[in-house]
Enzyme design. Structure first.
Site, PDB file in Angstrom:
ATOM      1  N   ARG A  58       0.750  -1.327  -0.092  1.00 17.97           N
ATOM      2  CA  ARG A  58       0.109   0.203  -0.020  1.00 17.97           C
ATOM      3  C   ARG A  58       0.715   1.335   0.121  1.00 17.97           C
ATOM      4  NH1 ARG A  58      -2.839   2.985   3.684  1.00 17.97           N
ATOM      5  NH2 ARG A  58      -2.144   1.223   5.916  1.00 17.97           N
ATOM      6  N   TYR A 111     -13.193  17.838 -16.607  1.00 20.20           N
ATOM      7  CA  TYR A 111     -13.554  17.052 -16.773  1.00 20.20           C
ATOM      8  C   TYR A 111     -14.383  16.268 -15.365  1.00 20.20           C
ATOM      9  CZ  TYR A 111     -13.840  11.519 -16.018  1.00 20.20           C
ATOM     10  OH  TYR A 111     -14.257  10.059 -15.253  1.00 20.20           O
ATOM     11  N   ASP A 183      -3.049  18.340 -15.879  1.00 15.45           N
ATOM     12  CA  ASP A 183      -3.605  17.559 -15.759  1.00 15.45           C
ATOM     13  C   ASP A 183      -3.136  16.685 -17.256  1.00 15.45           C
ATOM     14  OD1 ASP A 183      -4.939  15.152 -16.872  1.00 15.45           O
ATOM     15  OD2 ASP A 183      -6.662  15.605 -15.696  1.00 15.45           O
ATOM     16  N   LYS A 208      -6.053   5.619 -19.592  1.00 15.35           N
ATOM     17  CA  LYS A 208      -5.904   6.430 -21.173  1.00 15.35           C
ATOM     18  C   LYS A 208      -4.581   6.078 -22.382  1.00 15.35           C
ATOM     19  CE  LYS A 208      -9.524   8.186 -19.605  1.00 15.35           C
ATOM     20  NZ  LYS A 208     -10.000   8.579 -18.336  1.00 15.35           N
TER      21      LYS A 208
END
Length: 393
Positions: A58, A111, A183, A208
């Protein structure tokens, strides 16, 4: 092989030596949740940060560590962080940088899920969210102040392709000690490197173009090493828990190996389709940075080495015409996401940006008739033939 300079070579080789891994050409996949320690003292030192090492996946994992080093190299950053999704990258970064009574200034086009997190998430915890048209840097200069901690934007913006001048915004933000977060999902580091233009942190939906094959959900963030460590140990570990799995890291590493080739083809195909759409009857407007008609073409040329694989366009007849045409498509897939090998088409107002109210969409530059295409890697003639028959049938 960490001294190689070329982008494509680093995407394939950076930070990995086969002979350190029994000659394995492909980096090992470390499918383990935890790690054992040589001694109790060694474990204590690793936990305290006094010795390098992994103790729990983690926090860190060798497969993720390689991906983090590689994306940082490609973006020109000190350090990277692998996360479970693009939204995990965004939220982990912003939860770390912001506190009640702070301000974040964001571009007015974002977005849909990013907008929702800001508008319906951060805002209710006492963070002031200010929306500006950041395509005009003077708007930032007039509004930024001592409480501004973050300036955040996408470039090009999803879905309407607006471009923000990274260098100018970064210079203004630095005067007030605010961090600039960009971004870079649409461009990838192959086309735009915001860190080199003055940004502090870059985030990606690696789902993406970086993954590139539509088979993984993943996020990445890069920036200065100390800040990225804070995001790792607070924003990711404690606030979101948005940890990337080692298997997904392996898939993104695979995708990076062909990023240059794929992006060249995406750009080539998109430029051709954009020009044909612009000349096509029934299409009222096309937004693509490589078109001469694109209002921000000079800025695109300044900060992009290519114009990407994304196109936005509007049809005469608006939303109903768009739905009718999308339903006539035979090869092109009606699907959200982007950057896949397949050409994908979607309607932002009813799909990816439905978190905006109609009034919000209008004020944020997302019309009801806007159609978004992620141009894939198929033959140009086949992509256009499908679009053309749907528009003109």
């Amino acid at each position: 092989m960490t001294d190689v300079k070329g982008f494509s070579t680093r995407a394939i080789h950076y930070a990995y030596e086969p002979m350190d891994n029994e000659g394995a050409l492909t980096p090992p996949l470390h499918l383990t949740s935890t790690f054992s320690f040589e001694t109790a003292e060694a474990g204590s030192e690793i936990f305290a940060g006094d010795r390098k090492g992994h103790f729990y996946s983690r926090i860190s994992n060798p497969t993720l560590d390689l991906l983090e080093k590689r994306i940082a190299s490609l973006e020109g950053a000190e350090a990277g962080l692998a996360l479970a999704s693009g939204m995990s990258a965004i939220t982990s970064v912003l939860w770390t940088l912001l506190a009640p009574n702070d301000e974040i200034i964001v571009d007015k086009t974002l977005y849909g899920c990013t907008f929702s997190f800001l508008q319906h998430g951060l805002a209710k915890f006492g963070v002031k969210v200010t929306y500006l048209d950041l395509t005009n840097p003077s708007n930032l200069e007039e509004s930024i102040g001592p409480q501004t901690r973050v300036v955040y934007f996408e470039t090009p913006a999803n879905p309407n392709m607006r471009i923000v001048d990274i260098e100018k915004c970064a210079k203004l933000a630095k005067k007030y000690g605010a961090k600039v977060v960009v971004d870079n999902t649409y461009s990838t580091p192959y086309l735009t490197r915001p860190i080199e233009l003055g940004a502090d942190i870059v985030v990606h939906s690696a789902t993406k173009y970086l993954g590139g094959h539509g088979d993984v959900v993943a996020g990445l963030a890069v920036g200065e090493a100390e800040t990225m460590q804070q995001i790792r140990l607070y924003g990711m570990k404690d606030m979101t828990g948005g940890v990337m799995s080692p298997f997904n890291a392996m898939l993104v590493l695979r995708g990076l190996k062909t990023l240059t080739l794929r992006m060249d083809r995406h750009c080539l195909n998109a430029a051709s389709i954009a020009r044909k759409l612009e000349a096509c009857g029934g299409v009222s407007k096309v937004w693509y940075p490589g078109l001469e008609s694109f209002e921000q073409r000079p800025l695109a040329e300044k900060q992009m080495s290519g114009f990407g694989g994304m196109i936005a366009f509007e049809l005469e007849g608006g939303l109903e015409s768009g739905r009718r045409i999308m339903n006539k498509l035979k090869m092109i897939r009606r699907a959200v996401s982007l950057g896949d090998t397949e050409t994908l088409i979607q309607h932002p107002a009813s799909m990816t940006h439905c978190t905006y109210s109609p009034e919000e969409r209008l004020s944020h530059g997302i019309s009801d008739g806007l159609i978004r295409i992620s141009v894939g890697l198929e033959d140009q003639d086949d992509i256009w033939s499908d679009l053309n028959q749907a528009i003109n049938d």
